[in-house]
Design a protein around this motif. Structure first.
Motif, short mmCIF file in Angstrom:
data_model
loop_
_atom_site.label_atom_id
_atom_site.label_comp_id
_atom_site.label_asym_id
_atom_site.label_seq_id
_atom_site.Cartn_x
_atom_site.Cartn_y
_atom_site.Cartn_z
N ASP A 84 0.83 -1.21 0.00
CA ASP A 84 0.00 0.00 0.00
C ASP A 84 0.86 1.26 0.00
O ASP A 84 0.53 2.24 -0.65
CB ASP A 84 -0.93 0.00 1.22
CG ASP A 84 -2.04 -1.04 1.09
OD1 ASP A 84 -2.35 -1.42 -0.06
OD2 ASP A 84 -2.56 -1.46 2.13
N GLN A 85 1.97 1.19 0.73
CA GLN A 85 2.86 2.33 0.79
C GLN A 85 3.52 2.57 -0.58
O GLN A 85 3.68 3.71 -1.00
CB GLN A 85 3.92 2.11 1.86
CG GLN A 85 4.74 3.34 2.16
CD GLN A 85 5.72 3.09 3.28
OE1 GLN A 85 6.09 1.96 3.55
NE2 GLN A 85 6.14 4.17 3.93
N GLN A 86 3.86 1.49 -1.28
CA GLN A 86 4.44 1.62 -2.61
C GLN A 86 3.43 2.20 -3.59
O GLN A 86 3.77 3.06 -4.41
CB GLN A 86 4.93 0.27 -3.12
CG GLN A 86 6.16 -0.23 -2.40
CD GLN A 86 6.56 -1.62 -2.87
OE1 GLN A 86 5.78 -2.30 -3.53
NE2 GLN A 86 7.76 -2.03 -2.50
N PHE A 142 0.97 4.17 -2.83
CA PHE A 142 0.82 5.58 -2.47
C PHE A 142 1.99 6.39 -3.03
O PHE A 142 1.80 7.48 -3.57
CB PHE A 142 0.74 5.75 -0.94
CG PHE A 142 0.63 7.17 -0.51
CD1 PHE A 142 -0.55 7.88 -0.68
CD2 PHE A 142 1.72 7.82 0.06
CE1 PHE A 142 -0.65 9.19 -0.29
CE2 PHE A 142 1.63 9.14 0.45
CZ PHE A 142 0.44 9.83 0.28
N HIS A 143 3.19 5.86 -2.93
CA HIS A 143 4.37 6.54 -3.46
C HIS A 143 4.28 6.68 -4.99
O HIS A 143 4.58 7.74 -5.54
CB HIS A 143 5.64 5.78 -3.07
CG HIS A 143 6.90 6.42 -3.55
ND1 HIS A 143 7.36 7.61 -3.06
CD2 HIS A 143 7.79 6.04 -4.52
CE1 HIS A 143 8.48 7.94 -3.69
NE2 HIS A 143 8.76 7.00 -4.57
#
Length: 118
Positions: free
Chosen positions: A2-4, A6-7
């Motif tokens: 999820d963080q990737q 978002f990035h």
């Protein structure tokens, strides 16, 4: 993951913002009188310069100075044309294609690229 995502989304938003700015620059109109005025002034200079130098220097020097000054001013005019239409000079399509390939590669293999960067 999820963080990737978002990035990646943040980076795509930044890329979209840059593309919109480039589009605004590309579509902004350039007044035709600006180019005409410069060209007319330069034509007048190129016609008047040999006449102005005719009685003060020998003919061969007159030809040399007129050619040198004409070369310089025509070069400046050409630079002005290139500044007015930068996307015809700069290979933007190649740059866009490279960015697109990088985005596709990152979206297919995000962990490999992240490990290679560290």
């Amino acid at each position: 993951p999820d963080q990737q995502h978002f990035h990646i989304e943040t980076q795509l938003n930044l890329l979209s913002s840059v593309a919109a700015t480039c589009e605004r620059i590309f579509t902004s109109p350039i007044p035709p009188t600006m180019s005409r005025h410069g060209l007319r002034s330069m034509t007048l200079l190129m016609i008047a310069l040999p006449v102005a130098l005719a009685f003060s220097v020998p003919p061969i020097v007159n030809i040399g100075w007129t050619a040198a000054i004409g070369f310089i001013y025509l070069g400046i005019d050409e630079l002005g044309v290139q500044v007015e239409q930068p996307f015809q000079v700069i290979p933007m399509w190649e740059l866009c294609h490279m960015v697109q390939e990088d985005i596709l590669e990152f979206s297919l293999h995000p962990l490999e690229l992240k490990e290679a960067a560290t």
